[in-house]
Every structure is written in C-alpha cells, then in structure tokens.
Scaffold this active site. Structure first.
Site, PDB file in Angstrom:
ATOM      1  CB  SER A 379      -0.923   0.522   1.652  1.00  0.00           C
ATOM      2  OG  SER A 379      -1.856  -1.191   1.300  1.00  0.00           O
ATOM      3  CE  LYS A 526      -1.444   4.434   3.025  1.00  0.00           C
ATOM      4  NZ  LYS A 526      -1.475   3.266   3.380  1.00  0.00           N
ATOM      5  CB  THR A 527       1.152   1.064   7.331  1.00  0.00           C
ATOM      6  OG1 THR A 527      -0.158   1.171   6.351  1.00  0.00           O
ATOM      7  CG2 THR A 527       1.167   2.656   8.149  1.00  0.00           C
ATOM      8  N   GLY A 528       2.107   0.095   4.605  1.00  0.00           N
ATOM      9  CA  GLY A 528       1.934  -1.220   4.091  1.00  0.00           C
ATOM     10  C   GLY A 528       2.161  -2.388   3.871  1.00  0.00           C
TER      11      GLY A 528
END
Length: 594
Positions: A379, A526-528
C-alpha cells in the site's frame, strides 16, 4: 539499489539466455533460407543473407535489452537476483550485525540458482575473451593486407574513375583481391601475367565490379555482425552465403553478353587461380575466394547462367523478408525471460531496515539493517498512485470523486466495503479505489508515470500471462522496491522534483495520514502490509512484510524515511502498523539530534 544496478546484477544470466535464444534464432533463419534456396535466384540475393544475420542479432538484442514482455507466450524463468545482497545471510537477533547496514555474507550453497549464476558469469567472460580474439584476428588480417600492399608496386589504371581502387602488383601467391572500406585497393599477383590477356581483363573486371556494386560495404556489415555473435555458427554460415552471393553476382554482371569462349576462359582462369593462391583473409573480396567444394557449382553457373527475371527476384526478396519476419516474431513470442524475484531462501529470514535521508542535501542520516532488498511496495504504492491521479485529473480533491463499492471488488477489510473518496482511500488503504485510478489511467499512461518516477524496478507487467499489471503489479507481483529506492523516490516528492503539477503535490500531501510528534515534527507517512514469500515463491502466511515510508518536517528541514520489517506474523497488529509504531518511536528520539 538502483534500476541500473539491478540490470547489471542480472546481465550475466540475461546474456546467457540471449545467447541461447540467438542460437535458436540462427537455426530458424538458416532453416528458412535453406528452404528458400530451392527457389531460382536466391543464391544471388545478397540482401537475403545479410538480413538473415541482422535477424539473428535482433533476436539476441530483444532478449538482452530491457523491454516489454507482453508478447511472450512462455512462462518466465524464476531466478534469484544475482547481487550478493540478494543471498544475504539472515539478519535477525541471533545474526551478527553487518557493518554500516550492509548485508551479511552469503551462506554457501543457500542459493539454488548459484550454479546457473556461475555458468552465466563464466559464459559472459568467455564471450568477452572470444570477442576480443575475433577482433584481434580481424586487425591482424588487415595489418597483413596493408603490409602486403606496401611491398608491391602501383600500376597505372587509365580510364578508371578518380575514386577507383588503387591497383598494386605484389610478388605473392595470392588471389586478385579488393580490400579497404574507405581507401579501396586492388592487389594483383605477379603470376597473373602468365594468364592470357582476355583472362586478365575479366579477372580485373571481376574485382572492379565488386567495387561498383559496393560489395565491400556489404562484406563489412556481414563481418561486423558475425564478429558480434562470433559463437553462433549460423552467423558464419550466413556470412559465407553472403560472400557466395557476392561472387555469383559479380560473375553474372561481368559475363553478361559475353561469348561462350569468353565464359570458358573465365572458368579456366578461376580453376588455375585456385591452384596458385593461398587462403584469402575474410576482410577482402577475391576473384578466387571460393573453396574447392564450391568451385564446380560456380563454374556450372558461369557456363550456363540463369536468365534474369526482375519480377521473380522481387518475389523471392519479399518471401525472404516474410520468412525472416516470422522467425523474429517467433523469438518475441517464445523468448526466455526472467522473473525478477529475490531468492526466497534469503528473504524469508527475519530482517529489518531503517533509512533516513535529509531531503535537501541527500545526506544519509541513518541506514540500519538490510536496506537494499527489493520487495513488493504494497500500500505504500498509493503515494505514487495519488500523485498520478491528481496530476491526470482523475482525482479532483480530498473529497472527490466518491466511488461506490461494488460486488467483486477486493473487500478484505470491512472499511473497504463502503463508498470511498481520496481521503478515506489513503487512510484505509482501499485497494479497489487505487485500482480504479490506475485503470482510468490506462496501461500505457500508468507505465509512463512509473518510468518517469524511476520507481523501484519499474516493472508493471503484473503476473505472467494474466495481463493484470495495471491493477496488481504492486500487490505482491512484478513491481518491487527497496527501502533505499523508497527514500530516493520520496526525496523527489518532498522536493517536488518530479514532472507533476503543483496540485498533485498539494492534494497528495493533504490526504496522506499525518502525525505530530511531541517534539513538534510533523510526520507524513504511509503504511503497507504484505505476506512474505515461501521457498516455492508463493505467499507464506507465517511471514509478513511491514512498510512505513514518508517524511518528517519541522521548520525548513525535511527528513525522508523508510522502515521495512519482515517478521513473524502477529495477529494483534498488521506488519505496516508495527513498522509505523517502531519508526515513530525512532523519529521522536532521533530527529532533533540528527
């Protein structure tokens, strides 16, 4: 590691595949031309043989160079990356830390493709040595011809054009020969004086006909192509056929409208010359430049020439081009290709990486752990998708467009099963919303954006054979990026160095999740999250990648960062959330002192 470095890593193996592919293409080209040879006049077509060589080289290059693989019909070869870092030893709590964040040494025998890597590297070295030897032989042959010309005496050649070859008589058992691409020279042996006058005239006319037909240029191109692919026997066979076509063409043109007696004298001179001459260097065009096995066939054509049919020659040329085009098209469809995937044996050991870089200067403030491993961006790829969407106009602002959830969309999380706008998309990492943006861009424009961003390996082909690159390439598929490449990309975003509109930068920053630390730094990130890979290359539910990437800003200073963790899956928190919390703890403690 940059995309260029990745290409260099895979060059030996890709070169090995390209070599194998060009051998197969050579067999196909030779088979096609062998069938065409049955047609009248094919042996006289220089273009057939030179285009055959060019086709083999094109098939070699299309495998060797980076290119789109959408036309490929065969599955890719799944191999481990060839850089030492790809086969690094585990970097967990029990592993000895690497100095400066570099990966530990490879474990011998851990890479199942290491033998293929060694073979590929050995072949690349062998090719370079063979290529050097082939070039040296050409240089020595040219030096020998220059030396031979220097020992002779120049003969007058009245009536010839100003740029005609210089005629030199030499006392050596050679065939009359023409050489020199830029400064053509015609060497005539002294023993030619023993031939009758008519034979001498025809022999000289044969060599001058080579010059008028620009056969030296054709020969030079053929030699260059053969030298580049010196290991391919079909290139030598095609080049020999090109020389054969040149000799037959000159015979035809010289003997046109000649009497049977003159033809007989010409054939007798050819036989006599073959008995007297030594081997002819491949860089020269020689009257007797044929072997004994082909002499009878050449003399037969001299005595009984085939009538000229211009229309038939055009048909033959068209058939030859069509056959070669089919071979090239087959090489595109059945070319071997590499599935650029890191070795599962290396990536499945737990590891982590933290990278921090000053956005303005590019100074690396921190690099800890295994940081050049390319994995799926998951993501975190929503950041470039947002930039693309706002730059293209598909996305309007933080609240528009609102897209409805539809049956069939990915719905792993409950938050995904709702109408979504750009803000809620990035907050909840809604996969189907990102897919609607990339689908709206179209494959060509999506690919163009990724190339302009220089994002990771820039491979948006998706899963082999599924044509899903526009919607799946960043979801555990072909697109991969390392933490070092993440910060390189984010630094361009923070400095607004990408060719995008100001609106794209403003809106992407506005909708990204934000945190304000106790020391006043604002963190935009932003995480993923994505499953790890098992030894068979499939998803491993016991391992999980966690990403957290972005930048922290306070006053005039901006620091970009990337955190990547591969650890045992924890049900209480997703990998991206764990990476985010770990990174925020580090940022709070370290930003003010960096």
């Amino acid at each position: 590691m940059t995309g260029f470095a990745q290409l260099l890593d895979q060059l030996p193996l890709r070169f090995l595949l390209a070599s194998a592919g060009c051998l197969a293409a050579g067999l196909g080209v030779w088979g096609a031309t062998a069938l065409l040879r049955r047609l009248p006049g094919v042996a006289l077509q220089r273009s057939t043989w030179l285009l055959g060589q060019a086709t083999v080289l094109a098939c070699f290059l299309v495998i060797l160079l980076p290119h789109s693989e959408r036309l490929r019909l065969v599955p890719p070869i799944d191999v481990a990356d060839m850089a030492p870092s790809r086969a690094a030893a585990p970097q967990g709590p029990t592993a000895r830390p690497a100095v400066g964040g570099a990966p530990a040494a490879a474990v011998p025998g851990a890479d199942p493709a290491s033998w293929l890597t060694l073979v590929a590297q050995a072949w690349l070295l062998a090719y370079l040595l063979g290529f050097g030897h082939a070039v040296l032989r050409l240089l020595l042959a040219r030096r020998m011809l220059d030396s031979l010309a220097a020992t002779g005496s120049r003969l007058p050649c009245p009536g010839q054009p100003a740029r005609a070859p210089v005629v030199i008589e030499v006392d050596a058992p050679i065939s009359p020969m023409l050489f020199g691409l830029l400064k053509p020279r015609l060497l005539l042996p002294q023993h030619l004086r023993g031939f009758d006058a008519a034979q001498q005239q025809l022999i000289v006319e044969h060599e001058l006909m080579h010059w008028r037909r620009r056969d030296l240029q054709w020969l030079s191109v053929g030699i260059v192509l053969q030298t580049l692919l010196w290991f391919n026997p079909f290139m030598r066979m095609l080049r020999s056929s090109l020389s054969w076509a040149q000799e037959l063409g000159c015979d035809r043109d010289v003997l046109r409208s000649r009497s049977p007696a003159q033809r007989k004298a010409y054939a007798a001179a050819l036989v006599a010359q073959l008995r007297l001459q030594h081997a002819t260097p491949k860089t020269a065009l020689a009257f007797g430049g044929v072997c004994a096995s082909t002499l009878a066939a050449r003399i037969a054509l001299i005595r009984e020439p085939s009538p000229a049919h211009p229309r038939r020659a055009r048909v033959v040329r068209i058939l030859a081009i069509a056959a070669l085009a089919c071979v090239f098209a087959a090489s595109l469809a059945f070319q071997p290709a590499l599935a650029r995937r890191s070795a599962p044996t290396a990536t499945q050991a737990p590891f982590s990486c933290t990278v921090m870089v000053d956005a303005a200067s590019g100074e690396q403030l921190a690099r800890e752990g295994h940081c050049d491993e390319r994995v799926t961006p998951a993501s975190t790829f929503n950041i470039p998708v947002a930039l693309m969407g706002f730059d293209s106009g598909i996305l309007k602002d933080a609240r528009a467009p609102v897209l409805p959830f539809k049956t069939g969309y990915p719905s792993y999380n409950a938050s995904w099963r709702a109408d979504t706008d750009p803000s809620s998309w990035l907050q909840n990492s809604v996969l189907w919303y990102a897919q609607q943006v990339t689908t709206g861009l179209g494959a060509a424009r999506f690919h163009e954006y990724v190339q302009r961003f220089d994002y990771g390996n820039r491979d948006v082909g998706g899963d082999p054979g599924k044509d899903n690159g526009t919607t799946q390439s960043w979801v555990g598929s072909s697109l991969r990026i390392s933490p070092l490449e993440q910060v390189s990309f984010l630094r361009k975003v923070a400095n607004r160095d990408l060719p995008l509109s100001a609106h794209a930068y403003d809106m992407t920053t506005r909708i990204m999740p934000k945190r304000t630390l106790a020391n006043g730094w604002e963190v935009v990130g932003k995480t993923g999250t994505a499953p790890g890979l098992g030894r068979d290359g499939n998803d491993d539910a016991t391992r999980q990648y966690g990403w957290y990437v972005g930048w922290a800003k306070k006053g005039q200073r901006t620091v970009v960062f990337a955190r990547l963790v591969l650890d045992a899956k924890q049900e209480s928190a997703m990998g991206g959330a764990r990476a985010r919390e770990a990174m925020l703890r580090q940022l709070t403690a370290r930003l003010d002192v960096l």
